[in-house]
Design a protein around this motif. Structure first.
Motif, PDB file in Angstrom:
ATOM      1  N   ARG A 121       0.771  -1.024  -0.004  1.00  0.00           N
ATOM      2  CA  ARG A 121      -0.189   0.195   0.014  1.00  0.00           C
ATOM      3  C   ARG A 121       0.961   1.313  -0.041  1.00  0.00           C
ATOM      4  O   ARG A 121       0.339   2.192  -0.486  1.00  0.00           O
ATOM      5  N   VAL A 161     -10.173   3.920   1.226  1.00  0.00           N
ATOM      6  CA  VAL A 161      -9.552   3.199   0.049  1.00  0.00           C
ATOM      7  C   VAL A 161     -10.569   3.723  -1.124  1.00  0.00           C
ATOM      8  O   VAL A 161     -11.831   3.614  -1.058  1.00  0.00           O
ATOM      9  N   ILE A 167      -5.890   5.024   1.159  1.00  0.00           N
ATOM     10  CA  ILE A 167      -5.400   3.494   1.479  1.00  0.00           C
ATOM     11  C   ILE A 167      -6.251   2.890   2.817  1.00  0.00           C
ATOM     12  O   ILE A 167      -6.240   1.706   2.862  1.00  0.00           O
ATOM     13  N   GLY A 168      -7.277   3.657   3.400  1.00  0.00           N
ATOM     14  CA  GLY A 168      -7.784   3.384   4.523  1.00  0.00           C
ATOM     15  C   GLY A 168      -6.889   3.288   5.884  1.00  0.00           C
ATOM     16  O   GLY A 168      -5.496   3.715   5.639  1.00  0.00           O
ATOM     17  N   PRO A 208      -2.631  -5.050  -0.543  1.00  0.00           N
ATOM     18  CA  PRO A 208      -3.999  -4.870  -0.318  1.00  0.00           C
ATOM     19  C   PRO A 208      -4.597  -6.135  -0.906  1.00  0.00           C
ATOM     20  O   PRO A 208      -4.071  -6.680  -1.924  1.00  0.00           O
ATOM     21  N   GLU A 252      -9.677  -4.284  -2.577  1.00  0.00           N
ATOM     22  CA  GLU A 252      -9.066  -2.819  -2.257  1.00  0.00           C
ATOM     23  C   GLU A 252      -8.069  -2.334  -3.385  1.00  0.00           C
ATOM     24  O   GLU A 252      -8.099  -1.184  -3.525  1.00  0.00           O
ATOM     25  N   LYS A 253      -7.482  -3.493  -3.918  1.00  0.00           N
ATOM     26  CA  LYS A 253      -6.431  -3.165  -5.056  1.00  0.00           C
ATOM     27  C   LYS A 253      -7.250  -2.362  -6.174  1.00  0.00           C
ATOM     28  O   LYS A 253      -6.850  -1.371  -6.842  1.00  0.00           O
TER      29      LYS A 253
END
Length: 189
Positions: free
Chosen positions: A19, A99, A135-136, A152, A156-157
Motif C-alpha cells: 500500500r 480506500v 488506502i484506509g 491490499p 481493495e487494489k
C-alpha cells in the motif's frame, strides 16, 4: 521543465505491491499510458522520465531511496531544474482517506507520513501540491506499519486502481492551470 511529479514508495521487489507504494503505482500507470520509460538517474537518485501535456513539460521522479529518505531525490531534481516547491506535485498513500478516494491539495502537514516529512525537510517548505491516494486505516496506530507495508486484497487494489485512474484523468486540467476544475472533478468522484 515546468513541473516535477513525484511518486512516493519504497524501492525493491519486496515492496512493489504494498500500500505504501501507491505513489509509485500512480507514476508507473502514467508512464505506461504514455509510453514513457522511467530510467535510473544517479545524480537525482530516482527513476525519471519527462512527460509533456497541456503545453507543460513535467519531470517524473520515483525516488530510489527508502520512503523516509525520499526528500533528497526530490530536492536534487527540483534544484537542478529550478522548480519551486509550488510547482511540485507529490503523489502518496494516505491513511486518512478511505480506500479508493483521491484528493488534491496544496500544502499542509505531513500527517505522520515519513516521505512527506523528509520532503518538507529537504525543500524547507510545505508549499507543494499533494495528490493523496486513500488506502484506509487499519483501525489502531500500532497496526499502521504492518498495514502500509502489507499487500491490499483484490477488491481493495481495484478500488485504489480506480482512484488512480480518476486522478490520472484530471492531470491535463491540473497542469494547464485549471486546478479548481481538476479538484472539482476529482473530489466529485
Amino acid at each position: 521543465m515546468d513541473w516535477l511529479l513525484v511518486g512516493l514508495g519504497n524501492p525493491g521487489a519486496e515492496y512493489l505491491r504494498t500500500r505504501h507504494n501507491a505513489g509509485f503505482w500512480f507514476v508507473r500507470a502514467l508512464a505506461a499510458d504514455h509510453g514513457l520509460i522511467l530510467r535510473p538517474e544517479r545524480r537525482w537518485r530516482c527513476l525519471a522520465a519527462t512527460w509533456s501535456t497541456s503545453g507543460q513539460e513535467i519531470g517524473l521522479c520515483l525516488p530510489q531511496e527508502f520512503m523516509n529518505r525520499s526528500g533528497g531525490a526530490v530536492q536534487a531534481m527540483a534544484a537542478f531544474h529550478k522548480i519551486p516547491a509550488a510547482r511540485i506535485l507529490v503523489v502518496h498513500d494516505d491513511l486518512d482517506l478511505p480506500v479508493g478516494i483521491a484528493r488534491l491539495k496544496l500544502g499542509g502537514g505531513h500527517g505522520g507520513h515519513n516521505g512527506l516529512r523528509d520532503i518538507d525537510r529537504a525543500l524547507g517548505s510545505r508549499a507543494y501540491w499533494r495528490l493523496r491516494i486513500g488506502i484506509g486505516h487499519p483501525g489502531h496506530k500500532d497496526a499502521v506499519v504492518g498495514y502500509v507495508l502489507g499487500v491490499p486484497g483484490p477488491a481493495e487494489k481495484a478500488a485504489i486502481d480506480s482512484a488512480i485512474a480518476q486522478a490520472l484523468a484530471v492531470l491535463p486540467d491540473f497542469f494547464a492551470g485549471r486546478i479548481d476544475q481538476a479538484q472539482l472533478t476529482l473530489h466529485s468522484n
